[in-house]
Design a protein around this motif. Structure first.
Motif, PDB file in Angstrom:
ATOM      1  N   GLY A 190       9.915  -3.816  -2.280  1.00 21.32           N
ATOM      2  CA  GLY A 190       9.227  -5.045  -2.658  1.00 21.32           C
ATOM      3  C   GLY A 190       8.399  -4.911  -3.916  1.00 21.32           C
ATOM      4  N   ILE A 191       8.791  -4.018  -4.814  1.00 15.84           N
ATOM      5  CA  ILE A 191       8.037  -3.845  -6.057  1.00 15.84           C
ATOM      6  C   ILE A 191       8.201  -5.097  -6.912  1.00 15.84           C
ATOM      7  N   SER A 192       7.093  -5.629  -7.367  1.00 17.43           N
ATOM      8  CA  SER A 192       7.088  -6.833  -8.198  1.00 17.43           C
ATOM      9  C   SER A 192       5.709  -6.940  -8.840  1.00 17.43           C
ATOM     10  N   PRO A 193       5.510  -7.896  -9.754  1.00 16.89           N
ATOM     11  CA  PRO A 193       4.172  -8.076 -10.319  1.00 16.89           C
ATOM     12  C   PRO A 193       3.131  -8.473  -9.278  1.00 16.89           C
ATOM     13  N   GLU A 194       3.564  -8.900  -8.085  1.00 19.80           N
ATOM     14  CA  GLU A 194       2.622  -9.249  -7.014  1.00 19.80           C
ATOM     15  C   GLU A 194       2.175  -8.024  -6.229  1.00 19.80           C
ATOM     16  N   THR A 195       2.942  -6.945  -6.258  1.00 16.56           N
ATOM     17  CA  THR A 195       2.612  -5.765  -5.459  1.00 16.56           C
ATOM     18  C   THR A 195       2.187  -4.572  -6.316  1.00 16.56           C
ATOM     19  N   LEU A 196       1.899  -4.834  -7.574  1.00 14.62           N
ATOM     20  CA  LEU A 196       1.303  -3.831  -8.454  1.00 14.62           C
ATOM     21  C   LEU A 196      -0.066  -4.345  -8.876  1.00 14.62           C
ATOM     22  N   LEU A 197      -1.094  -3.550  -8.673  1.00 12.53           N
ATOM     23  CA  LEU A 197      -2.462  -3.931  -9.019  1.00 12.53           C
ATOM     24  C   LEU A 197      -2.922  -3.164 -10.256  1.00 12.53           C
ATOM     25  N   VAL A 198      -3.540  -3.867 -11.182  1.00 14.43           N
ATOM     26  CA  VAL A 198      -4.092  -3.233 -12.382  1.00 14.43           C
ATOM     27  C   VAL A 198      -5.599  -3.093 -12.183  1.00 14.43           C
ATOM     28  N   GLY A 199      -6.060  -1.861 -12.120  1.00 14.44           N
ATOM     29  CA  GLY A 199      -7.481  -1.606 -11.892  1.00 14.44           C
ATOM     30  C   GLY A 199      -8.274  -1.602 -13.176  1.00 14.44           C
ATOM     31  N   ARG A 200      -9.577  -1.715 -13.036  1.00 19.32           N
ATOM     32  CA  ARG A 200     -10.439  -1.691 -14.218  1.00 19.32           C
ATOM     33  C   ARG A 200     -10.368  -0.340 -14.921  1.00 19.32           C
ATOM     34  N   ASP A 201      -9.981   0.693 -14.149  1.00 18.85           N
ATOM     35  CA  ASP A 201      -9.860   2.018 -14.742  1.00 18.85           C
ATOM     36  C   ASP A 201      -8.557   2.197 -15.508  1.00 18.85           C
ATOM     37  N   GLY A 202      -7.740   1.126 -15.588  1.00 19.31           N
ATOM     38  CA  GLY A 202      -6.493   1.197 -16.322  1.00 19.31           C
ATOM     39  C   GLY A 202      -5.341   1.775 -15.535  1.00 19.31           C
ATOM     40  N   VAL A 203      -5.557   2.055 -14.240  1.00 19.18           N
ATOM     41  CA  VAL A 203      -4.512   2.611 -13.388  1.00 19.18           C
ATOM     42  C   VAL A 203      -3.796   1.484 -12.649  1.00 19.18           C
ATOM     43  N   VAL A 204      -2.473   1.526 -12.650  1.00 22.62           N
ATOM     44  CA  VAL A 204      -1.676   0.562 -11.884  1.00 22.62           C
ATOM     45  C   VAL A 204      -1.376   1.180 -10.524  1.00 22.62           C
ATOM     46  N   ARG A 205      -1.715   0.448  -9.455  1.00 15.88           N
ATOM     47  CA  ARG A 205      -1.522   0.959  -8.102  1.00 15.88           C
ATOM     48  C   ARG A 205      -0.511   0.121  -7.330  1.00 15.88           C
ATOM     49  N   ILE A 206       0.252   0.799  -6.495  1.00 16.24           N
ATOM     50  CA  ILE A 206       1.320   0.158  -5.720  1.00 16.24           C
ATOM     51  C   ILE A 206       0.783  -0.245  -4.362  1.00 16.24           C
ATOM     52  N   VAL A 207       0.982  -1.506  -3.984  1.00 17.35           N
ATOM     53  CA  VAL A 207       0.586  -1.995  -2.662  1.00 17.35           C
ATOM     54  C   VAL A 207       1.776  -2.729  -2.046  1.00 17.35           C
ATOM     55  N   GLY A 208       1.570  -3.318  -0.879  1.00 17.13           N
ATOM     56  CA  GLY A 208       2.601  -4.154  -0.272  1.00 17.13           C
ATOM     57  C   GLY A 208       3.702  -3.389   0.440  1.00 17.13           C
ATOM     58  N   PHE A 209       3.396  -2.196   0.954  1.00 14.80           N
ATOM     59  CA  PHE A 209       4.404  -1.440   1.690  1.00 14.80           C
ATOM     60  C   PHE A 209       4.717  -2.124   3.021  1.00 14.80           C
ATOM     61  N   CYS A 210       5.999  -2.107   3.408  1.00 16.63           N
ATOM     62  CA  CYS A 210       6.433  -2.733   4.659  1.00 16.63           C
ATOM     63  C   CYS A 210       7.569  -1.922   5.263  1.00 16.63           C
ATOM     64  N   ILE A 211       7.800  -2.147   6.561  1.00 17.92           N
ATOM     65  CA  ILE A 211       8.959  -1.533   7.194  1.00 17.92           C
ATOM     66  C   ILE A 211      10.220  -2.214   6.672  1.00 17.92           C
ATOM     67  N   GLU A 212      11.358  -1.564   6.827  1.00 14.70           N
ATOM     68  CA  GLU A 212      12.600  -2.028   6.222  1.00 14.70           C
ATOM     69  C   GLU A 212      12.975  -3.448   6.628  1.00 14.70           C
ATOM     70  N   SER A 213      12.863  -3.776   7.912  1.00 15.17           N
ATOM     71  CA  SER A 213      13.336  -5.083   8.397  1.00 15.17           C
ATOM     72  C   SER A 213      12.560  -6.251   7.811  1.00 15.17           C
ATOM     73  N   ALA A 214      11.351  -6.006   7.322  1.00 18.54           N
ATOM     74  CA  ALA A 214      10.550  -7.084   6.732  1.00 18.54           C
ATOM     75  C   ALA A 214      11.018  -7.441   5.333  1.00 18.54           C
ATOM     76  N   ARG A 215      11.890  -6.610   4.753  1.00 17.30           N
ATOM     77  CA  ARG A 215      12.375  -6.854   3.395  1.00 17.30           C
ATOM     78  C   ARG A 215      13.894  -6.987   3.373  1.00 17.30           C
ATOM     79  N   MET A 216      14.464  -7.496   4.473  1.00 19.59           N
ATOM     80  CA  MET A 216      15.907  -7.703   4.564  1.00 19.59           C
ATOM     81  C   MET A 216      16.189  -9.078   5.146  1.00 19.59           C
ATOM     82  N   GLU A 217      17.033  -9.829   4.464  1.00 18.25           N
ATOM     83  CA  GLU A 217      17.447 -11.110   5.008  1.00 18.25           C
ATOM     84  C   GLU A 217      18.236 -10.894   6.297  1.00 18.25           C
ATOM     85  N   HIS A 218      18.136 -11.884   7.215  1.00 20.55           N
ATOM     86  CA  HIS A 218      18.896 -11.875   8.463  1.00 20.55           C
ATOM     87  C   HIS A 218      18.539 -10.698   9.362  1.00 20.55           C
TER      88      HIS A 218
END
Length: 606
Positions: A190-218
């Protein structure tokens, strides 16, 4: 110790006795949506729940206050809304009897993911997991809460796009972190501009981790798919998911940052693989970056860059921009961009001059780089960072829907009061083509209100817009559009002897809906094991576009070796994968790509 009653439950800053937070304007009398934990709910005798950050089919993420450490945190709650509901106490999660086995299975996966993330505290591009606990019939894990904004918001505050030189130092550590996560068996999906955070320290952090079934249609959960960023195998296609799935979404994110809009949705690219890149952007983009995007966005997983290490090595190859190039065509068979025009002349490889002064040049170069980095840090920390984040330095905490809408990624934030813009002519164009104009993408909202068959417009073309082209409207105005699914009647193509993937792609390209394609086994000695025997509808026949069709796959003469292809069990097909690497052609105004059948390409850095 912080007085909880004076905390803003949205940004977790002290608002004093004010009802409306003076920092983030959050109304203290409001609450979270029904079904989710109420604001100020206490968990584990330690955490005070704040506003809902986001939710999807797996669960919900809240900002919260940790009383033990007197600091803000994020809490992820396992709450699959398709399998469970909230009890009358507003906290306990109750499971329907029929869902008990699935609920427990996914709960174990949720906890396993949390524990794996907790073992990754050394990775600076993550929010460290600080606590995991089970209570109230469910489970939770806690992470630090770094002051930050989403990459999407960061882009909207900074003109909509970045150059590769600007984005490279931000995204390169993310690619390395994803490689480390993959080594631990963690696939994001689910990597996207919605699941990457830009911190004030200039570090980009990854969020939005999910189990496999939550990111699969059907699947058995309500799927959270990010259109434009999700790989084709996430739409229910039998193709395996893996590190290459994250390569697709991360490459799509790079595409969004550099071009100004995301690639078209993978399911749309199957039948019309055409991506628009303004020529001036192409001309300023290093050739190896164009090459890397071509490979990383290949629809068919076999043609795609396989892992993050390869993506990184392709991206950081020293290569000049295709200056003077008017056309960049990506070869259909190999997925490799071929420069045409002035920049496509002979490449000169000058011999390196070796003399006694070489070591002094190297020393001087290292010193210059160190000085440059120090200056860059000072500029970022004292000038750029405060300007981007403001004095409040708070996170963007607006709840998002469990499944992103079909709408495009456009600016919805802070239109200039009184400013107007002109509605473009969308008719006959794809939405991605409309949004290739960065000004349009940043000043108007586009909402897809209907997708229907249309005999006058090709598949994925816009056949209706609610506001006439050329109309002057206030910035932020929403334009409703309707998109064609193509003609209502289609001709069944001949797919005999094709591989199963090729057959599905061919049928979808002809106009069949993904969910209407099924697979069955059939004895046919004259057709190679695993290949397609044919379909239940005779090829050449004209049928309704919403017709169901069965692909018959040969199961005769199975091979002795386990390395040979294995027929797919009887199952419904709900997605597909492309047989082409990304193709792209840039004219003086745009670069477009057209899909075509290809064999698996070999990964090579340009």
């Amino acid at each position: 110790m912080q007085d909880i009653n004076k905390l803003c439950m949205n940004c977790m800053t002290d608002k004093g006795d004010e009802t409306v937070c003076p920092i983030c304007s959050f109304d203290g009398s409001s609450d979270n949506p029904s079904g989710y934990l109420a604001i100020k709910t206490e968990l584990d005798g330690r955490y005070i729940i704040g506003s809902l950050i986001e939710n999807n089919g797996e669960g919900a993420t809240y900002i919260a206050w940790d009383k033990s450490n007197d600091t803000s945190v994020r809490i992820r709650e396992y709450y699959p809304d398709k399998l469970a509901s909230r009890d009358e106490d507003g906290v306990t999660v109750k499971v329907s009897t029929d869902s008990d086995p699935l609920y427990g299975t996914y709960l174990d996966e949720f906890l396993d993911l949390a524990r794996k993330l907790a073992d990754c505290k050394e990775l600076t591009n993550l929010l460290p997991v600080t606590d995991i606990f089970e209570a109230n019939g469910t489970a939770y894990y806690v992470t630090e809460n770094i002051k930050s904004i989403t990459l999407r918001e960061f882009l909207l505050r900074n003109g909509g796009i970045l150059t590769w030189d600007q984005f490279k130092p931000l995204i390169t550590p993310v690619i390395s972190t994803m490689s480390a996560l993959h080594a631990k068996g963690i696939i994001h999906r689910g990597i996207s501009p919605e699941t990457l955070l830009v911190g004030r320290d200039g570090v980009v952090r990854i969020v939005g981790f999910c189990i496999e079934s939550a990111r699969m249609e059907h699947s058995d959960l309500n799927a959270q798919i990010y259109p434009g960023y999700a790989a084709i195998e996430q739409y229910g296609f039998e193709g395996k998911q893996g590190t290459w799935t994250d390569v697709y979404s991360l490459t799509a994110t790079i595409f969004r940052v550099l071009v100004g809009n995301p690639p078209p949705e993978a399911t749309e690219r199957v039948s019309n693989d055409r991506m628009i890149i303004p020529a001036k952007i192409v001309q300023s983009m290093p050739k190896n970056v164009i090459n890397s995007m071509a490979r990383g966005l290949a629809i068919l997983a076999d043609d795609r860059t396989k892992n993050m290490d390869k993506l990184k090595s392709n991206l950081i190859v020293v290569s000049g921009a295709p200056t003077g190039t008017t056309t960049v065509a990506i070869g259909a068979a190999s997925g490799k961009p071929i420069a045409q025009g002035a920049a496509a002349g002979a490449v000169r490889n000058e011999a390196k001059k070796k003399d006694g002064s070489g070591k002094y040049v190297a020393i001087g170069l290292v010193a210059a780089i160190i000085i440059f980095l120090i200056i860059l840090f000072i500029i970022w920390f004292f000038i750029i960072s405060p300007a981007l984040f403001g004095k409040d330095n708070t996170s963007s905490l607006a709840p998002s829907s469990s499944k992103p809408a079909v709408t495009s990624e456009v600016s919805s934030a802070q239109p200039v009061p009184g400013a107007t813009t002109i509605v473009p002519d969308c008719m006959g164009k794809q939405l991605s083509e409309v949004l290739s104009d960065v000004n349009t993408a940043l000043t108007l909202q586009f909402t897809v209100v209907e997708k229907n068959y249309n005999n006058e417009y090709a598949r994925n073309q816009i056949f209706y817009q609610s506001i006439e082209a050329g109309t002057s409207v206030p910035e932020g105005t929403t334009v409703e559009i309707k998109i064609s699914l193509g003609p209502s009647m289609i001709v069944v193509p001949n797919v005999k002897t094709m591989s199963l993937e090729e057959a599905k792609l061919t049928l979808i390209g002809a106009g069949f809906q993904i969910e209407n394609i099924k697979v069955m086994q059939k004895e046919e000695p004259t057709v190679e094991y695993g290949k397609v025997v044919g379909t239940d509808i005779e090829s050449g026949k004209k049928v309704s576009a919403d017709s169901s069709i069965i692909i018959y796959q040969s199961n005769s003469n199975p091979p002795a070796s386990s390395q040979q292809p294995t027929p797919t069990p009887n199952t419904s097909t709900s997605s597909t994968s492309s047989t082409s690497s990304t193709s792209s052609t840039s004219s003086t105004s745009s670069t477009s790509s057209t899909s075509s059948t290809s064999s698996t390409s070999t990964e090579t850095a340009e």
